[in-house]
Write a protein that holds these residues in place. Structure first.
Motif, mmCIF file in Angstrom:
data_model
loop_
_atom_site.group_PDB
_atom_site.id
_atom_site.type_symbol
_atom_site.label_atom_id
_atom_site.label_comp_id
_atom_site.label_asym_id
_atom_site.label_seq_id
_atom_site.Cartn_x
_atom_site.Cartn_y
_atom_site.Cartn_z
ATOM 1 N N LEU A 82 0.829 -1.200 0.000
ATOM 2 C CA LEU A 82 0.000 0.000 0.000
ATOM 3 C C LEU A 82 0.867 1.254 0.000
ATOM 4 O O LEU A 82 0.566 2.247 -0.695
ATOM 5 N N SER A 83 1.948 1.219 0.769
ATOM 6 C CA SER A 83 2.841 2.368 0.828
ATOM 7 C C SER A 83 3.479 2.638 -0.525
ATOM 8 O O SER A 83 3.589 3.793 -0.957
ATOM 9 N N GLN A 84 3.877 1.579 -1.209
ATOM 10 C CA GLN A 84 4.467 1.747 -2.538
ATOM 11 C C GLN A 84 3.481 2.367 -3.521
ATOM 12 O O GLN A 84 3.878 3.094 -4.438
ATOM 13 N N GLU A 85 2.204 2.071 -3.324
ATOM 14 C CA GLU A 85 1.172 2.608 -4.214
ATOM 15 C C GLU A 85 0.744 4.009 -3.824
ATOM 16 O O GLU A 85 -0.175 4.568 -4.438
ATOM 17 N N GLY A 86 1.349 4.568 -2.815
ATOM 18 C CA GLY A 86 1.036 5.923 -2.411
ATOM 19 C C GLY A 86 0.038 6.041 -1.274
ATOM 20 O O GLY A 86 -0.302 7.154 -0.859
ATOM 21 N N HIS A 87 -0.450 4.898 -0.750
ATOM 22 C CA HIS A 87 -1.394 4.922 0.379
ATOM 23 C C HIS A 87 -0.586 4.867 1.671
ATOM 24 O O HIS A 87 -0.420 3.815 2.283
ATOM 25 N N THR A 88 -0.112 6.001 2.088
ATOM 26 C CA THR A 88 0.803 6.045 3.230
ATOM 27 C C THR A 88 0.107 6.272 4.564
ATOM 28 O O THR A 88 0.770 6.221 5.605
ATOM 29 N N ASP A 89 -1.200 6.519 4.571
ATOM 30 C CA ASP A 89 -1.891 6.773 5.833
ATOM 31 C C ASP A 89 -1.841 5.527 6.710
ATOM 32 O O ASP A 89 -2.285 4.447 6.306
ATOM 33 N N ILE A 90 -1.315 5.672 7.899
ATOM 34 C CA ILE A 90 -1.097 4.522 8.778
ATOM 35 C C ILE A 90 -2.412 3.894 9.216
ATOM 36 O O ILE A 90 -2.489 2.668 9.422
ATOM 37 N N VAL A 91 -3.467 4.688 9.317
ATOM 38 C CA VAL A 91 -4.767 4.135 9.709
ATOM 39 C C VAL A 91 -5.272 3.188 8.633
ATOM 40 O O VAL A 91 -5.743 2.081 8.917
ATOM 41 N N VAL A 92 -5.172 3.604 7.365
ATOM 42 C CA VAL A 92 -5.585 2.749 6.245
ATOM 43 C C VAL A 92 -4.762 1.471 6.230
ATOM 44 O O VAL A 92 -5.291 0.362 6.040
ATOM 45 N N GLN A 93 -3.470 1.604 6.420
ATOM 46 C CA GLN A 93 -2.596 0.426 6.405
ATOM 47 C C GLN A 93 -2.921 -0.532 7.542
ATOM 48 O O GLN A 93 -2.924 -1.757 7.347
ATOM 49 N N LEU A 94 -3.181 0.003 8.714
ATOM 50 C CA LEU A 94 -3.503 -0.857 9.857
ATOM 51 C C LEU A 94 -4.809 -1.612 9.615
ATOM 52 O O LEU A 94 -4.897 -2.824 9.893
ATOM 53 N N ILE A 95 -5.817 -0.927 9.106
ATOM 54 C CA ILE A 95 -7.097 -1.588 8.837
ATOM 55 C C ILE A 95 -6.924 -2.677 7.790
ATOM 56 O O ILE A 95 -7.410 -3.806 7.947
ATOM 57 N N ALA A 96 -6.217 -2.351 6.699
ATOM 58 C CA ALA A 96 -6.008 -3.328 5.628
ATOM 59 C C ALA A 96 -5.177 -4.513 6.121
ATOM 60 O O ALA A 96 -5.489 -5.677 5.822
ATOM 61 N N ALA A 97 -4.110 -4.233 6.888
ATOM 62 C CA ALA A 97 -3.245 -5.307 7.387
ATOM 63 C C ALA A 97 -4.010 -6.230 8.333
ATOM 64 O O ALA A 97 -3.882 -7.467 8.265
ATOM 65 N N GLY A 98 -4.803 -5.648 9.239
ATOM 66 C CA GLY A 98 -5.601 -6.470 10.145
ATOM 67 C C GLY A 98 -6.602 -7.323 9.404
ATOM 68 O O GLY A 98 -6.801 -8.501 9.736
ATOM 69 N N ALA A 99 -7.249 -6.758 8.370
ATOM 70 C CA ALA A 99 -8.245 -7.498 7.601
ATOM 71 C C ALA A 99 -7.607 -8.651 6.829
ATOM 72 O O ALA A 99 -8.136 -9.773 6.798
ATOM 73 N N VAL A 100 -6.461 -8.386 6.184
ATOM 74 C CA VAL A 100 -5.777 -9.437 5.427
ATOM 75 C C VAL A 100 -5.314 -10.557 6.363
ATOM 76 O O VAL A 100 -5.459 -11.753 6.049
ATOM 77 N N ALA A 101 -4.756 -10.192 7.504
ATOM 78 C CA ALA A 101 -4.318 -11.211 8.468
ATOM 79 C C ALA A 101 -5.499 -12.036 8.954
ATOM 80 O O ALA A 101 -5.394 -13.264 9.130
ATOM 81 N N LEU A 102 -6.635 -11.385 9.172
ATOM 82 C CA LEU A 102 -7.834 -12.104 9.596
ATOM 83 C C LEU A 102 -8.264 -13.108 8.535
ATOM 84 O O LEU A 102 -8.613 -14.261 8.847
ATOM 85 N N ILE A 103 -8.226 -12.707 7.266
ATOM 86 C CA ILE A 103 -8.601 -13.615 6.170
ATOM 87 C C ILE A 103 -7.644 -14.798 6.116
ATOM 88 O O ILE A 103 -8.064 -15.953 5.955
ATOM 89 N N VAL A 104 -6.348 -14.523 6.256
ATOM 90 C CA VAL A 104 -5.364 -15.610 6.266
ATOM 91 C C VAL A 104 -5.640 -16.560 7.425
ATOM 92 O O VAL A 104 -5.568 -17.794 7.283
ATOM 93 N N GLY A 105 -5.982 -16.002 8.592
ATOM 94 C CA GLY A 105 -6.283 -16.836 9.757
ATOM 95 C C GLY A 105 -7.489 -17.732 9.526
ATOM 96 O O GLY A 105 -7.469 -18.922 9.863
ATOM 97 N N VAL A 106 -8.537 -17.184 8.929
ATOM 98 C CA VAL A 106 -9.746 -17.971 8.670
ATOM 99 C C VAL A 106 -9.462 -19.068 7.648
ATOM 100 O O VAL A 106 -9.823 -20.241 7.835
ATOM 101 N N ILE A 107 -8.793 -18.692 6.549
ATOM 102 C CA ILE A 107 -8.531 -19.658 5.467
ATOM 103 C C ILE A 107 -7.641 -20.798 5.944
ATOM 104 O O ILE A 107 -7.864 -21.966 5.602
ATOM 105 N N THR A 108 -6.621 -20.495 6.728
ATOM 106 C CA THR A 108 -5.706 -21.547 7.201
ATOM 107 C C THR A 108 -6.257 -22.280 8.409
ATOM 108 O O THR A 108 -5.877 -23.425 8.666
ATOM 109 N N GLY A 109 -7.145 -21.624 9.160
ATOM 110 C CA GLY A 109 -7.676 -22.257 10.364
ATOM 111 C C GLY A 109 -8.742 -23.293 10.081
ATOM 112 O O GLY A 109 -8.837 -24.305 10.795
ATOM 113 N N ILE A 110 -9.555 -23.086 9.049
ATOM 114 C CA ILE A 110 -10.666 -24.003 8.772
ATOM 115 C C ILE A 110 -10.187 -25.425 8.516
ATOM 116 O O ILE A 110 -10.652 -26.361 9.179
#
Length: 610
Positions: A82-110
């Motif tokens: 996201l930072s490379q694409e110009g989305h440097t706002d830390i709030v946006v990055q934190l929300i996106a990172a938490g969401a992606v990690a959650l998806i990885v957790g669900v997919i690998t946990g099932i």
């Protein structure tokens, strides 16, 4: 004087100390902490976030998984891209990172949880090994094994953060630990502890074991994702080696050393791992050896981690200060009347039930009927199939043949947690109580599926949660008063004597006013006063309209309580009827009591039981 000071300190709520510590960490640079140590505290905060996710999965839900390292990587690379694409706002990055990690957790946990046993641990382990290869496959975006560079400095709503990024890390860490603390001290935290103690107990309270374990594992992914985003913005460079097996071992070592069943154990373990071995310039060469040593120290020599030692020391000081006294017998008249609100009991009907385990036929076409407002006793010699019958009613075993109906609804194909949601509660032959919970919390846990409250409501302490929490406490206190244990409300439940633990199980089963109550040899280990209290409570439940099915070896207690007695022998019903009839039944005297129906012992038994 020292003990007086300790009494004063023990009177201060625990969250106050946590708040003071959090404030000290947050304002450390303002208080003169040098740049080198400021960086170390920042990295310790990031590590503590990852460790807290493992604590939630391992320490509370009881599921070992090493996948936090992969979720950490997912969060870091999400923020980096996201930072490379110009989305440097830390709030946006934190929300996106938490969401992606959650998806990885669900997919690998099932798949890992579906396979059961050690499958989740193995699945997450292989996931860590695959991280470098996955990054290499998408090397055009991720930089492959050379790492991801070219990130822009983070911003906060368009404003450059600069050297104040430390406060972002500390603030996010503090906010997450507030969230985690609110969760684990709520009724959901007790549900997680119950699940860790015994999936069977959790199912009997209406908890879906698979969903709850997946929830614990997936929620543990969120702080790992947040930590990844913060780590990526610390140096504006990410190397695949930072997310490998060595890091996963460090996270596990920090969790075990600090105490996995503790909110703040993650902070303690992360601080030790960050400020200890990482200070050595030659550390990387011997990292796995050092982490292995910490695992041995924490897992073997310090069972429960350092937080367990702190807790033990606190209890020792409590005893020295006269603040911790052993549990005492129940208060009041054991035969005092008990008030129970009206209960809408349900007819329990078992028809031609059969079950075999290999070549052993546990039940053969056994039938029984238990009605609201009556106590139905199920008796028989050891191995006759009584507990098997209860387990099948609860959905723990699947019937080979026959039907089980509760209030007209056939439940023989229901999962155990669905049966519990039909209003069935039970006790167990061996008291089954989660560790590290108070008597009040253990009893209140019986209401988990009765009065629902979401995890989000618990985390944010919304009015709905507060109302549910008040109801839980009020109902638990009412039931504890009825069994004479109100004075033990703050005691550790597992520290009680056997008889009290059995009575606690009864209280936990009846707190939600179940439509059908199954009591499995509950009187074993109780003294005379406790037996009187138990009998008084069972009669009160019967009079309130509950359906009570009692499995018990105390023949005198059965005769005094039961309206109908059903006798099992070798998996078959050999007799049923009122107590006066059963106590004279030849086969009951012969097979259950081992007495010659025509001998003098039979007359003695009749006299004794009157």
């Amino acid at each position: 004087m020292t003990m007086q000071i300790w009494r004063t300190l023990r009177g201060v709520p625990g969250w106050v100390y946590a708040l003071v510590f959090a404030a000290a960490v947050f304002f450390a640079p303002m208080m003169g902490l040098d740049a080198a140590n400021t960086r170390q505290v920042q990295l310790a905060c990031i590590l503590a976030l990852v460790v807290s996710g493992l604590n939630l999965s391992l320490g509370y839900a009881g599921e070992l998984a090493l996948g936090q390292a992969a979720m950490y990587a997912a969060g870091a690379y999400t923020a980096g891209l996201l930072s490379q694409e110009g989305h440097t706002d830390i709030v946006v990055q934190l929300i996106a990172a938490g969401a992606v990690a959650l998806i990885v957790g669900v997919i690998t946990g099932i798949p890992g949880l579906r396979l059961g046993s050690w499958s989740l641990a193995m699945t997450s382990f292989f996931l860590i090994l695959l991280v470098p290869d996955i990054l290499a496959i998408f090397g055009g975006k991720t930089g492959g094994r050379n790492g991801l560079s070219g990130m822009e400095p983070p911003t906060f709503f368009g404003q450059d953060i600069g050297t104040d990024f430390y406060y972002v890390v500390a603030g996010v860490t503090i906010a997450w630990f507030v969230v985690m603390r609110n969760l684990v001290v709520s009724r959901h935290g007790i549900a997680f502890r119950t699940l860790k103690q015994s999936p069977v107990l959790a199912r009997s309270q209406g908890v879906s074991v698979f969903r709850m374990k997946l929830l614990g594992y997936a929620l543990g992914a969120i702080p790992a994702g947040l930590a990844g985003a913060l780590f990526a913005n610390t140096d504006l460079f990410i190397a695949p080696e930072a997310f490998g097996f060595t890091f996963a071992t460090a996270v596990l070592a920090a969790s075990i050393l600090g105490g996995s069943a503790s909110v703040y154990g993650a902070v303690l373990g992360a601080a030790i791992m960050q400020f200890g071995p990482n200070q050595s310039t030659a550390f990387q060469e011997y990292a796995l050896v050092v982490y292995g040593g910490f695992l041995i120290v924490g897992g073997v020599l310090l069972s429960g981690g350092l937080t367990r030692l702190i807790t033990a020391g606190r209890r020792w000081l409590d005893r020295k200060a006269g603040m911790n006294t052993p549990p005492v017998p129940a208060h009041g008249d054991p035969a005092a009347a008990v008030t129970v609100d009206p209960i809408d009991g349900a007819v329990l009907e078992v028809t031609d039930l059969s079950k075999s385990f290999g070549g052993n036929q546990a039940l053969r076409s056994a039938s029984l009927r238990a009605e609201p407002g009556r106590v139905t006793a199920l008796i028989g010699p050891n191995g006759s199939g009584k507990t098997t019958m209860l387990n099948m009613i609860c959905g723990f075993y699947t019937a080979d043949a026959g039907t089980i109906a509760i209030g007209g609804t056939e439940v023989q194909r229901f999962s155990s947690h669905r049966v519990a949601r039909e209003g069935v509660a039970r006790t167990f032959q061996t008291p089954n109580i989660p560790e590290h919970v108070t008597v009040l919390e253990a009893v209140a846990s019986g209401r988990y599926m009765t009065d629902r409250s979401s995890m989000l409501s618990a985390i944010l302490r919304l009015p709905g949660y507060r109302r549910t929490a008040r109801n839980d406490v009020a109902e638990a206190e009412r039931v504890l008063e009825s069994v004479g244990m109100s004075h033990l409300r703050d005691e550790v439940a597992t520290s009680l004597p056997l008889g009290m633990r059995r009575m606690l199980e009864v209280a936990r089963a009846v707190v939600a006013q179940p439509r059908v109550l199954l009591l499995d040899e509950i009187a074993s280990g109780m003294d005379e006063d406790e037996l009187v209290r138990l009998a008084t409570l069972i009669r009160a439940l019967r009079d309130a309209g509950a359906t009570v099915l009692l499995v018990e070896h105390n023949f005198r207690l059965v005769l005094s309580l039961a309206d109908t007695i059903i006798v099992l022998a070798q998996g078959e019903v050999i007799a049923q009827g009122p107590p006066a009839e059963i106590e004279r039944h030849p086969r009951v005297l012969s097979e259950y009591l081992g007495i010659d129906p025509d001998g003098p012992e039979a007359a003695e038994v009749e006299t004794l039981t009157r």
